[in-house]
Design a protein around this motif. Structure first.
Motif, PDB file in Angstrom:
ATOM      1  N   GLN A 138     -13.334  15.613   6.550  1.00 18.48           N
ATOM      2  CA  GLN A 138     -14.618  16.267   6.816  1.00 18.48           C
ATOM      3  C   GLN A 138     -15.763  15.465   6.222  1.00 18.48           C
ATOM      4  N   ASN A 139     -15.599  15.045   4.968  1.00 20.62           N
ATOM      5  CA  ASN A 139     -16.653  14.259   4.315  1.00 20.62           C
ATOM      6  C   ASN A 139     -16.887  12.934   5.037  1.00 20.62           C
ATOM      7  N   TYR A 140     -15.794  12.301   5.468  1.00 26.18           N
ATOM      8  CA  TYR A 140     -15.915  11.022   6.185  1.00 26.18           C
ATOM      9  C   TYR A 140     -16.752  11.194   7.452  1.00 26.18           C
ATOM     10  N   ASN A 141     -16.441  12.235   8.219  1.00 23.45           N
ATOM     11  CA  ASN A 141     -17.175  12.465   9.463  1.00 23.45           C
ATOM     12  C   ASN A 141     -18.621  12.888   9.213  1.00 23.45           C
ATOM     13  N   LEU A 183      -8.309  18.485  15.292  1.00 21.48           N
ATOM     14  CA  LEU A 183      -9.662  18.842  15.742  1.00 21.48           C
ATOM     15  C   LEU A 183     -10.711  17.966  15.067  1.00 21.48           C
ATOM     16  N   LEU A 184     -10.506  17.662  13.771  1.00 25.67           N
ATOM     17  CA  LEU A 184     -11.455  16.810  13.048  1.00 25.67           C
ATOM     18  C   LEU A 184     -11.395  15.363  13.529  1.00 25.67           C
ATOM     19  N   LEU A 185     -10.254  14.971  14.041  1.00 27.32           N
ATOM     20  CA  LEU A 185     -10.129  13.617  14.583  1.00 27.32           C
ATOM     21  C   LEU A 185     -10.736  13.504  15.975  1.00 27.32           C
ATOM     22  N   PRO A 211     -15.533  15.434  16.356  1.00 25.91           N
ATOM     23  CA  PRO A 211     -16.724  14.661  15.959  1.00 25.91           C
ATOM     24  C   PRO A 211     -17.046  13.504  16.896  1.00 25.91           C
ATOM     25  N   ASN A 212     -16.024  12.957  17.561  1.00 30.47           N
ATOM     26  CA  ASN A 212     -16.295  11.884  18.533  1.00 30.47           C
ATOM     27  C   ASN A 212     -17.085  12.385  19.734  1.00 30.47           C
ATOM     28  N   LEU A 213     -16.973  13.705  19.994  1.00 26.60           N
ATOM     29  CA  LEU A 213     -17.703  14.299  21.119  1.00 26.60           C
ATOM     30  C   LEU A 213     -19.045  14.863  20.688  1.00 26.60           C
ATOM     31  N   TRP A 214     -19.059  15.577  19.547  1.00 26.27           N
ATOM     32  CA  TRP A 214     -20.245  16.347  19.157  1.00 26.27           C
ATOM     33  C   TRP A 214     -20.882  15.884  17.849  1.00 26.27           C
ATOM     34  N   TRP A 223     -18.458  21.018  12.009  1.00 26.99           N
ATOM     35  CA  TRP A 223     -18.745  22.440  11.762  1.00 26.99           C
ATOM     36  C   TRP A 223     -17.863  23.341  12.630  1.00 26.99           C
ATOM     37  N   PHE A 224     -17.668  22.978  13.892  1.00 25.82           N
ATOM     38  CA  PHE A 224     -16.926  23.860  14.814  1.00 25.82           C
ATOM     39  C   PHE A 224     -15.406  23.714  14.688  1.00 25.82           C
ATOM     40  N   ALA A 225     -14.941  22.638  14.056  1.00 28.37           N
ATOM     41  CA  ALA A 225     -13.488  22.442  13.921  1.00 28.37           C
ATOM     42  C   ALA A 225     -12.849  23.565  13.112  1.00 28.37           C
ATOM     43  N   THR A 226     -13.524  24.020  12.061  1.00 27.11           N
ATOM     44  CA  THR A 226     -12.950  25.053  11.189  1.00 27.11           C
ATOM     45  C   THR A 226     -12.736  26.385  11.905  1.00 27.11           C
TER      46      THR A 226
END
Length: 455
Positions: free
Chosen positions: A260-263, A409-411, A414-417, A423-426
């Motif tokens: 999460q922090n990386y993204n 989802l985190l992988l 973020p590539n899309l949004w 935020w929405f992955a959780t």
């Protein structure tokens, strides 16, 4: 009298028992969470980079908690099962094994962490601006890590052995010492974020001394005996097996927060990490209340499972789920309706950076917390299986949210949004994991229907 404290787990009304065991745990959790929030407010006054830097240490804290849970949670459930079986000798030996294991594992974690602290923090996403704050804070925390493990493990034994109020009072003392010392160390002695860490360590050292004093007294069912200070393979194996779901949750949480922090750094920057730290502190408050209900449920379920009173065990589970859902719904509504008021507690300045941090955090609250209301089902369901000594099912449920759903989802998102994908992955992972929990609980209920009828 002390045996009667344990026996009442199979006799008294469930609602009364849940109140007696959950309220002290909840009060202790609220106190700890409020300190976490107050601590964040103090650190927030040192600037946005300070709270972002301390926020970056949360994977480290999750990993330390994982090893602590492997010993403390597993051994406390096992101790409760032994009490249900009226095997008091084994319950006392479990306590002594908790002390030995926490000493060994806590020391090893501290040494490894201090030796590789800077590269670990850089891997966790520390930048040139946030690394000094993160390093300063974690150095102090790691020096006192043994006491953190010991304090949490012994408090768990107090709860399951019939003394939940003692565990609550010890936590209150720890939090009170923290709240008094933190501003003194941070501002009066000008120690910065290291002062926040030192206040935590000092409080836990003092509470550990109190815990040892109480467990050395023989006026309770579970106490320290010198001849029990030897590692027992069966106790270790069963404790680790039962504690493995909690270990997996926290260990997976370490990797998840790193991701999460990386993204957030990649698509937003340091202020997004600071916003995430604020959101986590508030979500943690409501999550810990649910965990308090879960801890209150554990000794009742474990005892009645050991005593083969299955109907009473299931009644306890259903009541606990209702309480947990109420708490998570309240938390969800507060975060969705009042994000500005909450964020201003941590970023009260009028600088451009503070204003931007507030805007990012409000947006994060509304997106990240939208499905938080159902999280209680997953938490209670996972601990329900662990309380019955069924670690495989508990482990699977503990992995669904973090490993099976959230990490992919985190992988991907973020590539899309961008940052919105974080935020929405959780909430998306929450929806999927809660669905799995409901299905497994339904299956378990069907399998035990015959046993409940017979009892």
């Amino acid at each position: 009298m002390n045996e009667e404290r344990a026996l009442r787990l199979g006799r008294e009304k469930i609602g009364k028992l849940l109140r007696q065991f959950a309220i002290p745990a909840i009060a202790a959790m609220i106190a700890s969470s409020l300190y976490n929030i107050v601590d964040g407010v103090f650190i927030g006054n040192l600037g946005p980079y300070a709270i972002a830097g301390v926020g970056l240490t949360s994977p480290f804290m999750n990993l330390a908690a994982a090893f602590g849970a492997l010993v403390g949670v597993g051994a406390s459930v096992l101790c409760s099962i032994y009490l249900g079986e009226k095997n008091y000798d084994k319950a006392r030996q479990t306590l002594c094994n908790v002390i030995i294991l926490n000493l060994i594992m806590g020391s090893l974690f501290s040494v490894a962490g201090l030796l590789f602290l800077e590269p670990i923090l850089l891997f966790f996403g520390a930048s040139e601006q946030t690394l000094p704050f993160a390093k300063e804070y974690m150095t102090v925390i790691l020096l006192g890590n043994v006491f953190t493990h010991m304090y949490l493990g012994l408090n768990s034994i107090f709860r399951v052995s019939g003394y939940p109020n003692t565990a609550m009072y010890i936590t209150f003392v720890s939090v009170l010492i923290n709240i008094i010392l933190a501003p003194i160390f941070i501002f009066v002695f000008d120690m910065g974020v290291a002062g926040a860490g030192l206040a935590t360590v000092v409080a836990q050292v003092l509470c550990c001394l109190v815990q040892f004093y109480l467990f050395l007294r023989r006026d309770r069912t579970v106490y320290i005996e010198k001849d029990k200070f030897k590692l027992d393979k069966t106790i270790i194996k069963r404790s680790f097996s039962i504690g493995s779901p909690n270990f997996s949750v926290n260990a997976a949480g370490c990797f998840v927060v790193v991701l999460q922090n990386y993204n957030l750094l990649k698509y937003g920057g340091d202020l997004y990490v600071g916003a995430f730290s604020i959101i986590n502190r508030i979500a943690f408050l409501f999550f810990m209340i649910v965990l308090g209900f879960s801890q209150g449920m554990q000794p009742i379920v474990a005892y009645n499972y050991g005593a083969k009173n299955y109907k009473r065990m299931w009644d306890t589970f259903y009541l606990t789920v209702k309480c947990a859902l109420t708490i998570t719904l309240v938390g969800c509504l507060i975060c969705e309706l009042f994000p500005l008021q909450i964020t201003r507690l941590f970023a009260s300045g009028d600088s451009a950076m503070d204003t931007k941090l507030v805007q990012i955090t409000i947006d994060g609250f509304r997106k990240n917390m939208c499905f938080f209301w159902a999280v209680g089902i997953a938490v209670i369901g996972t601990n329900f299986f662990a309380s019955m000594g069924k670690p495989k099912k508990a482990l699977f449920l503990s992995l669904t949210r973090q490993i099976i759903f959230l990490i992919p989802l985190l992988l991907f998102l973020p590539n899309l949004w961008g940052a919105d994908g974080v935020w929405f992955a959780t909430p998306m992972a929450d929806v999927l994991s809660v669905s799995c929990t409901i299905y497994l609980i339904w299956r378990e209920r069907r399998l035990q229907t015959t046993l409940i009828t017979d009892n």
